[in-house]
Write an enzyme that holds these catalytic residues in place. Sequence first.
Site, PDB file in Angstrom:
ATOM      1  N   ARG A 164       9.781   4.795  -0.569  1.00 15.08           N
ATOM      2  CA  ARG A 164      10.723   3.714  -0.300  1.00 15.08           C
ATOM      3  C   ARG A 164      11.789   4.244   0.658  1.00 15.08           C
ATOM      4  O   ARG A 164      12.115   5.445   0.626  1.00 15.08           O
ATOM      5  CB  ARG A 164      11.411   3.244  -1.589  1.00 15.08           C
ATOM      6  CG  ARG A 164      10.544   2.406  -2.501  1.00 15.08           C
ATOM      7  CD  ARG A 164      10.299   1.002  -1.937  1.00 15.08           C
ATOM      8  NE  ARG A 164       9.442   0.196  -2.799  1.00 15.08           N
ATOM      9  CZ  ARG A 164       8.133  -0.015  -2.608  1.00 15.08           C
ATOM     10  NH1 ARG A 164       7.515   0.526  -1.587  1.00 15.08           N
ATOM     11  NH2 ARG A 164       7.450  -0.782  -3.437  1.00 15.08           N
TER      12      ARG A 164
ATOM     13  N   HIS B 163       5.994  -1.147   7.040  1.00 14.53           N
ATOM     14  CA  HIS B 163       5.662  -1.206   5.601  1.00 14.53           C
ATOM     15  C   HIS B 163       4.248  -1.769   5.389  1.00 14.53           C
ATOM     16  O   HIS B 163       4.067  -2.809   4.751  1.00 14.53           O
ATOM     17  CB  HIS B 163       6.711  -2.042   4.835  1.00 14.53           C
ATOM     18  CG  HIS B 163       6.697  -1.739   3.363  1.00 14.53           C
ATOM     19  ND1 HIS B 163       7.822  -1.750   2.580  1.00 14.53           N
ATOM     20  CD2 HIS B 163       5.685  -1.401   2.520  1.00 14.53           C
ATOM     21  CE1 HIS B 163       7.517  -1.447   1.338  1.00 14.53           C
ATOM     22  NE2 HIS B 163       6.210  -1.230   1.272  1.00 14.53           N
TER      23      HIS B 163
HETATM   24  P1  NDP Z   1       2.905   6.255  -9.828  1.00 13.35           P
HETATM   25  O1  NDP Z   1       3.825   5.620 -10.802  1.00 13.35           O
HETATM   26  O2  NDP Z   1       1.443   6.255 -10.118  1.00 13.35           O
HETATM   27  O3  NDP Z   1       3.342   7.778  -9.604  1.00 13.35           O
HETATM   28  C1  NDP Z   1       4.644   8.164  -9.411  1.00 13.35           C
HETATM   29  C2  NDP Z   1       4.695   9.684  -9.321  1.00 13.35           C
HETATM   30  O4  NDP Z   1       6.031  10.091  -9.029  1.00 13.35           O
HETATM   31  C3  NDP Z   1       4.305  10.355 -10.644  1.00 13.35           C
HETATM   32  O5  NDP Z   1       3.547  11.512 -10.382  1.00 13.35           O
HETATM   33  C4  NDP Z   1       5.663  10.735 -11.235  1.00 13.35           C
HETATM   34  O6  NDP Z   1       5.645  11.861 -12.098  1.00 13.35           O
HETATM   35  C5  NDP Z   1       6.444  11.073  -9.980  1.00 13.35           C
HETATM   36  N1  NDP Z   1       7.875  11.011 -10.231  1.00 13.35           N
HETATM   37  C6  NDP Z   1       8.624   9.980 -10.694  1.00 13.35           C
HETATM   38  N2  NDP Z   1       9.908  10.332 -10.833  1.00 13.35           N
HETATM   39  C7  NDP Z   1       9.980  11.625 -10.451  1.00 13.35           C
HETATM   40  C8  NDP Z   1      11.037  12.575 -10.383  1.00 13.35           C
HETATM   41  N3  NDP Z   1      12.294  12.260 -10.744  1.00 13.35           N
HETATM   42  N4  NDP Z   1      10.754  13.825  -9.970  1.00 13.35           N
HETATM   43  C9  NDP Z   1       9.480  14.169  -9.621  1.00 13.35           C
HETATM   44  N5  NDP Z   1       8.432  13.316  -9.660  1.00 13.35           N
HETATM   45  C10 NDP Z   1       8.685  12.067 -10.072  1.00 13.35           C
HETATM   46  O7  NDP Z   1       3.195   5.572  -8.427  1.00 13.35           O
HETATM   47  P2  NDP Z   1       2.216   5.359  -7.175  1.00 13.35           P
HETATM   48  O8  NDP Z   1       1.635   6.664  -6.798  1.00 13.35           O
HETATM   49  O9  NDP Z   1       1.318   4.223  -7.399  1.00 13.35           O
HETATM   50  O10 NDP Z   1       3.270   4.849  -6.082  1.00 13.35           O
HETATM   51  C11 NDP Z   1       4.426   5.622  -5.749  1.00 13.35           C
HETATM   52  C12 NDP Z   1       5.364   4.816  -4.908  1.00 13.35           C
HETATM   53  O11 NDP Z   1       4.811   4.582  -3.631  1.00 13.35           O
HETATM   54  C13 NDP Z   1       5.651   3.403  -5.442  1.00 13.35           C
HETATM   55  O12 NDP Z   1       6.619   3.418  -6.466  1.00 13.35           O
HETATM   56  C14 NDP Z   1       6.142   2.702  -4.221  1.00 13.35           C
HETATM   57  O13 NDP Z   1       7.530   2.915  -4.081  1.00 13.35           O
HETATM   58  C15 NDP Z   1       5.418   3.422  -3.083  1.00 13.35           C
HETATM   59  N6  NDP Z   1       4.374   2.569  -2.495  1.00 13.35           N
HETATM   60  C16 NDP Z   1       4.485   2.254  -1.164  1.00 13.35           C
HETATM   61  C17 NDP Z   1       3.541   1.462  -0.565  1.00 13.35           C
HETATM   62  C18 NDP Z   1       3.614   1.192   0.894  1.00 13.35           C
HETATM   63  O14 NDP Z   1       2.925   0.268   1.360  1.00 13.35           O
HETATM   64  N7  NDP Z   1       4.376   1.950   1.650  1.00 13.35           N
HETATM   65  C19 NDP Z   1       2.438   0.873  -1.333  1.00 13.35           C
HETATM   66  C20 NDP Z   1       2.362   1.327  -2.690  1.00 13.35           C
HETATM   67  C21 NDP Z   1       3.330   2.135  -3.239  1.00 13.35           C
HETATM   68  P3  NDP Z   1       4.793  11.843 -13.472  1.00 13.35           P
HETATM   69  O15 NDP Z   1       3.346  11.866 -13.029  1.00 13.35           O
HETATM   70  O16 NDP Z   1       5.208  13.085 -14.131  1.00 13.35           O
HETATM   71  O17 NDP Z   1       5.157  10.574 -14.191  1.00 13.35           O
END
Ligand code: NDP
Length: 307
Positions: free
Chosen positions: A223, A271
């Site tokens: 984001r 995006h």
């Molecule tokens: P997931 O919820 O599957 O994964 C999120 C990951 O981030 C997990 O591994 C999580 O850790 C990690 N995480 C969360 N908080 C922290 C932190 N404080 N420190 C370290 N690691 C952290 O999300 P997705 O992979 O599906 O998507 C990620 C993001 O990508 C979405 O939230 C969205 O913002 C963005 N996105 C953008 C798109 C675009 O078109 N540009 C399309 C789709 C998504 P843990 O595994 O330990 O929980």
Amino acid sequence: MVSRYPEYLDPAKWRRNLALQIEGLDFRVWPDVGKNEDILLVLADFAPPGLFRSLRNLRCICKLGAGMDALFEDPDLPEIVPIVRLQDPTIASQVVEYIVLYVLSRHRHLEIYRRQQLERTWHPIPTRVTSEVIISLLGMGRIGAKAAEIFQRLGFAVKGWSRTAKKIAGVECLFGEGTLTDVIGDADYVICALPLTPETRGICDRRFFEAMKPGAWFINVGRGGHVNEVDLQTALESRQLAGATLDVFSTEPLPKNHPLWAHPKVTITPHVANFWLDGGIDEVAQLYRRLLAGCSPQNVVDKSLGY
Ligand code: NDP
């Protein structure tokens, strides 16, 4: 359906396809929601201020798209209404395609060769062997873990960073705030695929870019709120970073006068890393049937984590 992105979501298509699966479906499109008390389920890609709170019989909110931040920004989000995240793997697959595309384009000098072709010049540039190139993925969820596996199979040295511990064969997995510098410090490519939460907002700031290896490349598909754009520009201008590929911005659409548009080291996309949200129609039909049958929804988001 509540959507502010007509380019991504076609309410007429959702109405048509859901009606094929749900007899007598009453599908309303915000802002024409009719009587508030009729609404049981909302499909939303954002939260219009106060709307959800006003829906007295709301049983579930289903987020369209991966990031939950657009819902959690609503201070009136009803506490007790569960929020469901769709499981459609296509969203993550598309974002992974995007990441792999931009890493490989740079790795194999595509942009330079395109320029050479236009100038009719012939200057071969050595390609580094993949095992010597380090790729670090911030976020090891649906997107990060999948991208990590693909890069690992291509022979790159891959690191991943998450909130909790992970184990992926051939990938150096680190977790927790204290390890961030180790993850980004020697990487040639740093890819932000994090969700936007209070913990990750502004994470890519001056200190972050200074901790990256000089000459590295930064890719953001998370984001815009993850990145301090002024600090990013400073890092690009000081040559700390070789360049950046950005799909998301603090303000979208990116304002016409934003300096990033014209930055020679920046590649901008509007995006579009994922452009597929229609894959959730069958899942939504199932969810609706569960709600009608009085069952709890599945794949409910943990609101305390914010993603
Ligand atoms: P997931 O919820 O599957 O994964 C999120 C990951 O981030 C997990 O591994 C999580 O850790 C990690 N995480 C969360 N908080 C922290 C932190 N404080 N420190 C370290 N690691 C952290 O999300 P997705 O992979 O599906 O998507 C990620 C993001 O990508 C979405 O939230 C969205 O913002 C963005 N996105 C953008 C798109 C675009 O078109 N540009 C399309 C789709 C998504 P843990 O595994 O330990 O929980």
